[in-house]
Design a protein around this motif. Structure first.
Motif, PDB file in Angstrom:
ATOM      1  N   ASP A  41       0.845  -1.191   0.000  1.00 16.28           N
ATOM      2  CA  ASP A  41       0.000   0.000   0.000  1.00 16.28           C
ATOM      3  C   ASP A  41       0.885   1.247   0.000  1.00 16.28           C
ATOM      4  O   ASP A  41       1.728   1.419   0.882  1.00 16.28           O
ATOM      5  CB  ASP A  41      -0.886  -0.011   1.252  1.00 16.28           C
ATOM      6  N   PRO A  42       0.724   2.133  -0.996  1.00 15.83           N
ATOM      7  CA  PRO A  42       1.613   3.305  -1.089  1.00 15.83           C
ATOM      8  C   PRO A  42       1.528   4.220   0.122  1.00 15.83           C
ATOM      9  O   PRO A  42       2.482   4.910   0.451  1.00 15.83           O
ATOM     10  CB  PRO A  42       1.129   4.017  -2.355  1.00 15.83           C
ATOM     11  N   VAL A  43       0.421   4.226   0.807  1.00 21.05           N
ATOM     12  CA  VAL A  43       0.269   5.065   2.001  1.00 21.05           C
ATOM     13  C   VAL A  43       1.237   4.616   3.090  1.00 21.05           C
ATOM     14  O   VAL A  43       1.722   5.402   3.889  1.00 21.05           O
ATOM     15  CB  VAL A  43      -1.186   5.003   2.521  1.00 21.05           C
ATOM     16  N   GLN A  55     -10.665  -7.623 -12.552  1.00 22.16           N
ATOM     17  CA  GLN A  55     -10.811  -6.239 -12.098  1.00 22.16           C
ATOM     18  C   GLN A  55     -11.296  -6.134 -10.655  1.00 22.16           C
ATOM     19  O   GLN A  55     -10.803  -5.319  -9.872  1.00 22.16           O
ATOM     20  CB  GLN A  55     -11.799  -5.505 -13.017  1.00 22.16           C
ATOM     21  N   LYS A  56     -12.258  -6.963 -10.292  1.00 23.29           N
ATOM     22  CA  LYS A  56     -12.877  -6.833  -8.972  1.00 23.29           C
ATOM     23  C   LYS A  56     -11.967  -7.303  -7.841  1.00 23.29           C
ATOM     24  O   LYS A  56     -12.267  -7.063  -6.670  1.00 23.29           O
ATOM     25  CB  LYS A  56     -14.198  -7.601  -8.944  1.00 23.29           C
ATOM     26  N   SER A  57     -10.884  -7.967  -8.185  1.00 27.54           N
ATOM     27  CA  SER A  57      -9.988  -8.462  -7.135  1.00 27.54           C
ATOM     28  C   SER A  57      -9.001  -7.396  -6.668  1.00 27.54           C
ATOM     29  O   SER A  57      -8.268  -7.609  -5.706  1.00 27.54           O
ATOM     30  CB  SER A  57      -9.222  -9.690  -7.632  1.00 27.54           C
ATOM     31  N   PHE A  58      -8.981  -6.248  -7.359  1.00 23.74           N
ATOM     32  CA  PHE A  58      -8.016  -5.199  -7.032  1.00 23.74           C
ATOM     33  C   PHE A  58      -8.685  -3.984  -6.398  1.00 23.74           C
ATOM     34  O   PHE A  58      -9.825  -3.643  -6.733  1.00 23.74           O
ATOM     35  CB  PHE A  58      -7.289  -4.722  -8.299  1.00 23.74           C
ATOM     36  N   ILE A 103      -1.181  -1.258 -11.988  1.00 22.02           N
ATOM     37  CA  ILE A 103      -0.916  -2.380 -12.897  1.00 22.02           C
ATOM     38  C   ILE A 103      -1.182  -1.978 -14.343  1.00 22.02           C
ATOM     39  O   ILE A 103      -0.367  -2.248 -15.242  1.00 22.02           O
ATOM     40  CB  ILE A 103      -1.768  -3.605 -12.501  1.00 22.02           C
ATOM     41  N   ILE A 104      -2.305  -1.317 -14.582  1.00 18.28           N
ATOM     42  CA  ILE A 104      -2.620  -0.892 -15.948  1.00 18.28           C
ATOM     43  C   ILE A 104      -1.565   0.090 -16.457  1.00 18.28           C
ATOM     44  O   ILE A 104      -1.136   0.026 -17.616  1.00 18.28           O
ATOM     45  CB  ILE A 104      -4.035  -0.282 -16.012  1.00 18.28           C
ATOM     46  N   GLY A 105      -1.115   0.979 -15.573  1.00 16.07           N
ATOM     47  CA  GLY A 105      -0.062   1.916 -15.961  1.00 16.07           C
ATOM     48  C   GLY A 105       1.234   1.203 -16.312  1.00 16.07           C
ATOM     49  O   GLY A 105       1.892   1.531 -17.310  1.00 16.07           O
ATOM     50  N   SER A 119      -8.594   0.133  -6.229  1.00 15.99           N
ATOM     51  CA  SER A 119      -8.430   1.043  -7.369  1.00 15.99           C
ATOM     52  C   SER A 119      -6.972   1.434  -7.576  1.00 15.99           C
ATOM     53  O   SER A 119      -6.498   1.506  -8.717  1.00 15.99           O
ATOM     54  CB  SER A 119      -9.296   2.294  -7.185  1.00 15.99           C
ATOM     55  N   TRP A 120      -6.221   1.662  -6.491  1.00 16.54           N
ATOM     56  CA  TRP A 120      -4.820   2.059  -6.655  1.00 16.54           C
ATOM     57  C   TRP A 120      -3.986   0.918  -7.230  1.00 16.54           C
ATOM     58  O   TRP A 120      -3.040   1.158  -7.988  1.00 16.54           O
ATOM     59  CB  TRP A 120      -4.225   2.552  -5.335  1.00 16.54           C
TER      60      TRP A 120
END
Length: 315
Positions: free
Chosen positions: A244-246, A286-289, A297-299, A291-292
């Motif tokens: 988690d980036p936070v 999609q639903k397993s992730f 991953i898409i990026g 949003s961040w």
């Protein structure tokens, strides 16, 4: 070019299908190989050893060195374990691409490695379902893919065929017969055409690279069960660790640590190696992730020029 079928005498879910296969016509002893029992039938070689199925590394290159025969692919018979204890017949690629250098893989392989996935995985999953249904093993047994996991180390296209999930099921002779028939028909030993042979000239050349979801890849399975779909590596959520980036130690919310990039790159490269000329397309559960995670991953896939597809893109 030969297909190497590998079994271990220490596992009933491995040796029983091998024995069922060897009871079919055309097998001869040999060639000799490192004190292991070996059998030949056309372009197929069965090797039986007495070690852990996930620990006997580099059998493909060792075979080539010992016999002079070029190995085209490696297929393993093995048992499957699951917390649910549910009976299952499974097919999956192998590798531990998410492990860091220096980590000890719990079930063989080496950190950061993924074997080229056998192009037969998708077509054989569908064939396995058909054979299991005709032998009345469905719905008692679930027919399923599994995510990429464990060893042993190989460098040629590889897949595992597993019977699960408890000792009673590992010993089931009807399950062993179905797995043997899968190989017999799938490799064309009975005189029919082999199933799942990849060619650059295939009309459908799109290959699914599964990212995310649970170990049994249900969202990816929905696609792979459709006729004509090819599948490569399947990275379950646990194989793409993301911090988690936070909570990042650097204090920079843009930094998402973990070995997820390494795992995706290794899985993509191995899949591309297994499907020369194919278009490797990522399919995200999609639903397993969160949003961040999905955005990161898409990026990253975009940076790597890996296309992201929707289910209809694979049909």
């Amino acid at each position: 070019m030969v297909t190497l079928m590998v079994a271990t005498s220490t596992d009933p879910a491995s040796i029983n299908p091998a024995n069922e296969l060897l009871a079919m016509p055309g097998w001869q002893a040999g060639p000799p190989f490192q004190n292991m029992k070996c059998f030949s039938n056309e372009g197929v070689r069965v090797v039986v050893h007495s070690e852990s199925i996930v620990k006997e590394d580099d059998l493909d290159s060792r075979w080539e060195e010992a016999t002079g025969e070029v190995v085209d692919e490696v297929i393993f018979f093995s048992k499957h374990t699951a917390v649910s204890n549910r009976p299952a017949l499974t097919v999956h690629p192998i590798g531990v691409p998410h492990l860091r250098e220096g980590e000890v893989p719990p079930q063989g392989g080496k950190p950061g490695w993924a074997a080229p996935p056998s192009p037969r995985i998708g077509p054989w999953l569908r064939l396995l379902k058909k054979i299991a249904e005709s032998h009345n093993l469905v719905p008692e047994f679930e027919i399923t893919l599994e995510g990429t996991h464990h060893g042993p180390v190989t460098s040629k296209p590889t897949m595992f065929l597993e019977i699960g999930s408890t000792e009673d099921y590992w010993k089931r002779q009807d399950a062993a017969q179905v797995m043997a028939l899968l190989v017999w028909e799938g490799l064309g030993l009975g005189g029919g055409a082999a199933v799942g042979t990849w060619s650059r000239e295939n009309d459908k050349n799109r290959v699914l690279l599964g990212i995310g979801g649970g170990h049994y890849a249900p969202r990816h399975m929905d696609i792979v069960l459709k006729d004509g779909v090819w599948v490569g590596h399947l990275l379950s959520g646990y194989s793409i660790p993301m911090e988690d980036p936070v909570q990042s130690k650097e204090g920079n919310t843009k930094v998402i640590n973990g070995t997820w990039r390494q795992a995706i790159k290794a899985a993509f490269e191995a899949t591309r190696l297994a499907f020369p000329g194919g278009e490797i397309i990522a399919h995200l559960d999609q639903k397993s992730f969160k949003s961040w995670q999905k955005n990161a991953i898409i990026g990253f896939l975009g940076e790597q020029n890996i296309k992201v597809g929707k289910p209809n893109d694979f049909f």
